[in-house]
Design an enzyme around this catalytic site. Structure first.
Site, short mmCIF file in Angstrom:
data_model
loop_
_atom_site.label_atom_id
_atom_site.label_comp_id
_atom_site.label_asym_id
_atom_site.label_seq_id
_atom_site.Cartn_x
_atom_site.Cartn_y
_atom_site.Cartn_z
N CYS B 96 0.89 -1.15 0.00
CA CYS B 96 0.00 0.00 0.00
C CYS B 96 0.94 1.21 0.00
O CYS B 96 1.98 1.19 0.66
CB CYS B 96 -0.86 -0.01 1.25
SG CYS B 96 -2.08 1.29 1.24
N HIS B 201 -8.51 4.43 0.95
CA HIS B 201 -7.84 4.60 -0.34
C HIS B 201 -8.54 5.71 -1.15
O HIS B 201 -9.76 5.83 -1.11
CB HIS B 201 -7.84 3.29 -1.12
CG HIS B 201 -6.95 2.27 -0.49
ND1 HIS B 201 -6.93 0.95 -0.87
CD2 HIS B 201 -6.04 2.38 0.51
CE1 HIS B 201 -6.05 0.30 -0.14
NE2 HIS B 201 -5.50 1.14 0.71
N ASN B 330 3.77 -0.22 3.24
CA ASN B 330 3.54 -1.56 3.83
C ASN B 330 4.48 -2.54 3.15
O ASN B 330 4.09 -3.18 2.15
CB ASN B 330 2.10 -2.03 3.58
CG ASN B 330 1.08 -1.46 4.54
OD1 ASN B 330 1.40 -0.63 5.38
ND2 ASN B 330 -0.15 -1.91 4.42
N GLY B 379 -3.18 12.67 4.42
CA GLY B 379 -4.04 13.04 5.55
C GLY B 379 -5.46 12.62 5.25
O GLY B 379 -5.71 11.76 4.42
N MET B 381 -9.37 13.21 3.84
CA MET B 381 -9.84 13.85 2.61
C MET B 381 -10.35 15.27 2.84
O MET B 381 -10.55 16.02 1.91
CB MET B 381 -10.95 13.00 1.99
CG MET B 381 -12.15 12.89 2.87
SD MET B 381 -13.39 11.84 2.12
CE MET B 381 -14.64 11.96 3.38
N HIS B 404 3.34 7.66 7.98
CA HIS B 404 2.69 7.46 6.67
C HIS B 404 1.39 8.24 6.54
O HIS B 404 0.86 8.36 5.44
CB HIS B 404 2.43 5.99 6.42
CG HIS B 404 1.14 5.46 7.00
ND1 HIS B 404 0.79 5.62 8.32
CD2 HIS B 404 0.12 4.79 6.42
CE1 HIS B 404 -0.38 5.06 8.53
NE2 HIS B 404 -0.82 4.56 7.40
N LYS B 480 -13.26 8.49 -3.70
CA LYS B 480 -13.08 7.58 -2.56
C LYS B 480 -13.67 6.21 -2.87
O LYS B 480 -14.69 6.10 -3.52
CB LYS B 480 -13.85 8.15 -1.36
CG LYS B 480 -12.97 8.46 -0.19
CD LYS B 480 -13.73 8.42 1.11
CE LYS B 480 -14.27 7.04 1.41
NZ LYS B 480 -13.30 5.95 1.41
#
Lengths: 142, 481
Positions: B96, B201, B330, B379, B381, B404, B480
């Site tokens: 990720c 994500h 990751n 950060g 959205m 991260h 999103k």
């Protein structure tokens, strides 16, 4: 069916659920229902598909791990979500599962999507029989 | 558990606090951020300190929070010869990561077409539960992706050659071995290249505001030229393919670790010696998934270029749509770092932690060699993201690692109780942020108030000098999952 409760205080970014049922068959069926609830609004999945799943695992908790992992795998491979399962668990090591699962293909127009379950974790993972009931704690990575 | 101060914004839990700890646990945080961390963080960072072959300390970054196995924000390095590798130290979403694209467009140019842009991006980049991508691959072709990563995308017209230089490890980590990938992993992920996923994500259109450039010299090197400039940020990983690789090997390690005499405090920390056949098999499969994640972000980059070219009626090269950098958060990678005054080969696990190599470090492209690598910290959205640079201090202190993201402070259910997804979408639109989401409930889960204050996290990273702030990026549009 048994009952399940999502636990907020465990693994902040993920999804912890405690499942309780009177017998193992119901425990596994209820855990599957909880998993479907994580991923979609079950009411928005038409019941158009029925599949049979059979699994074998050396330990009971690994059978539950494999069972939920199988449902997550099929969500990605076939885009199928199963909102109801008739499960039969048997054996005493190895353990066997046979399930008829009912659900449908994700329809981007109709299905209210929630979180994409990535995997079942072993964090606090437990299956136990206590006070006459079967209980499982499962943390799902979402 | 006793957490004692060990320097400015550094806290330590000594090995005497838990039986089996081989090294101390070290947490990087202000007093306020430390207070926001739940007890799970302290349990998990000390559990990691018990694993065989760990060196120096088990680390937790300022964005740390309770995860599974490792804490999110966890960094640990194990000797390659005598230490272990653990899927719980990498996460199921292998590689990720974050990617930042620059443009030469300004907010004034984008605003009039922002809604069209967001709608077109939403249509071009599938997101949400079970999404499939547009790239159709045979099994053999998918195995090529595992080995070549972003290089495969160059060969197939989904990448510009220069994108490779601007990707960690040039988008292709060595050691990928498809022979150790299960057929289930292949069938689960083969059709998902170019998809975003869900949860936190996203694909975001951002702008650097006046006052948002903190270090103009390094910002210029990174392609951040002036306030008003528009950027595109991606956050996603290896999708179902990586999730299945993680599932397969966690299950395997759970069964085999006893044969190596290893016991763990949390079953999710199941591991195997890195040098064992199982450890090497996992490393080969995990690296295959990492390379596929690079390819995933690269295919999405291709779609972004197609869409922006169409919406703005220009060739993507004319729009300056180049990759600033692509970072993993990751992974486990074999790196050389000093231990007891001597460089050793280590398996560095970063789970929710970003590599932050400083100037002159290996693997940096020529363009960044003199300043250090870009570090992209996502950060929420609502509140924005940050661009930082890696430092020499990180190389010495944290195995070249930093935070991260902002890090959650609130459960998803709690966030959903505080705001409806629809309400939040309207509020954000009123503030000039247009959001399209595959899941309305997922929008509420990602509300800004569910996260730590990113500025507080970045301030601590800067103060500790394990990465330095370069620019702040503010969202104006978001896709999103």
């Amino acid at each position: 069916m048994g009952r399940y409760e999502f636990l907020e205080e465990v693994a902040l970014a993920d999804c912890a659920v405690e499942v309780e049922a009177n017998d193992l068959d119901d425990l596994f069926a209820t855990a599957a229902a909880a998993l479907a609830e994580v991923m979609v609004d079950p009411a928005t999945v038409p019941t158009t598909v029925e599949r049979t799943i059979t699994l074998t695992a050396p330990q009971l908790d690994l059978l539950l791990y494999d069972w939920l992992s199988e449902l997550i795998y099929r969500k990605d491979r076939d885009r199928e979500i199963f909102t109801r399962a008739d499960v039969r668990v048997s054996g005493s090591g190895p353990f066997h599962l046979t399930a008829a699962v009912h659900g449908g293909v994700i329809d981007s127009e109709l299905t209210a999507l929630r979180a994409d379950a990535k995997a079942v974790t072993f964090h606090q993972f437990a299956v136990e029989r206590k006070d006459g009931a079967w209980r499982a704690r499962i943390v799902i990575d979402i | 558990m006793k957490v004692r101060p060990a320097g400015d914004c550094v806290w330590e839990i000594p090995p005497s606090e838990k039986p089996g700890m081989r090294v101390p646990a070290r947490i990087y945080a202000s007093e306020a951020l430390l207070a926001q961390m739940d007890q799970g963080v302290f349990e998990q960072v000390t559990n990691v300190a018990c694993l065989p072959g760990i060196v120096r300390a088990s680390l937790c970054m300022p964005d740390g929070h309770w995860g599974y196995g490792f804490p999110i924000g966890g960094v640990a390095a194990f000797r390659a010869d005598t230490g272990v590798i653990s899927p719980g130290g990498i996460g199921f979403d292998i590689n990720c990561g974050m990617r930042l694209l620059r443009t030469t467009l300004t907010e004034d140019e984008v605003r009039p077409k922002l809604r069209d842009l967001i709608n077109a991006l939403f249509a071009a980049v599938p997101s949400g539960v079970g999404a499939k991508g547009f790239v159709r691959l045979s099994e053999a072709e998918f195995r090529d992706v595992m080995v070549e990563g972003s290089g495969w995308c160059v060969r197939h017209g989904y990448a510009w050659l220069e994108d490779l230089d601007h990707t960690e490890g040039r988008g292709c980590l060595p050691g990928a071995d498809p022979a150790h990938v299960s057929a289930r992993a292949v069938s689960r992920g083969r059709d998902q290249l170019g998809t975003l996923g869900s949860g936190n994500h996203y694909l975001e259109v951002q702008v650097v505001r006046p006052g948002g450039i903190h270090d103009p010299r390094v910002a210029k090197v990174f392609g951040v030229d002036a306030p008003g400039q528009v950027f595109v940020m991606l956050h996603c990983g290896s999708r179902g393919f990586g999730h299945q690789v993680g599932t397969d090997y966690l299950r395997l390690f759970d069964q085999v670790m006893r044969s190596y005499g290893i016991t763990v405090n949390d079953r999710e920390l199941a591991c195997a010696p890195f040098s064992s056949s199982e450890g090497q098999a996992y490393f080969g499969a995990m690296t295959a998934a990492a390379n596929t994640a690079f390819a995933n972000r690269q295919v999405i980059t291709h779609r972004v270029r197609e869409v922006m070219g169409r919406v703005f009626g220009k060739d993507p090269r004319e729009l300056g749509l180049s990759v600033v950098y692509d970072v993993c958060h990751n992974t486990a990678k074999v790196e050389r770092h000093p231990v007891d005054g001597e460089f050793q080969e280590l398996v560095v696990h970063r789970k929710g932690a970003t590599r932050a190599f400083g100037a002159g470090a290996p693997d940096l492209p020529d363009v960044y060699r003199e300043v250090g690598q870009p570090v992209i910290i996502g950060g929420s959205m609502e509140t924005g993201s940050a661009l930082l640079v890696g430092t020499a201090r990180a190389m010495a202190e944290t195995f070249g690692s930093t935070a991260h993201g902002a890090g959650r402070t609130m459960s998803r259910a709690q966030a959903k109780r505080q705001v409806w997804g629809e309400t939040l979408l309207k509020e954000m639109e009123a503030r000039g942020i247009i959001v399209r989401a595959a899941s309305k409930s997922g929008v509420a889960e990602e509300a800004g108030f569910a996260y730590k204050d990113l500025t507080a996290v970045v301030d601590i990273l800067h103060r500790l000098d394990i990465s330095r702030r370069i620019a702040s990026l503010t969202p104006i549009g978001n896709i999103k999952g």
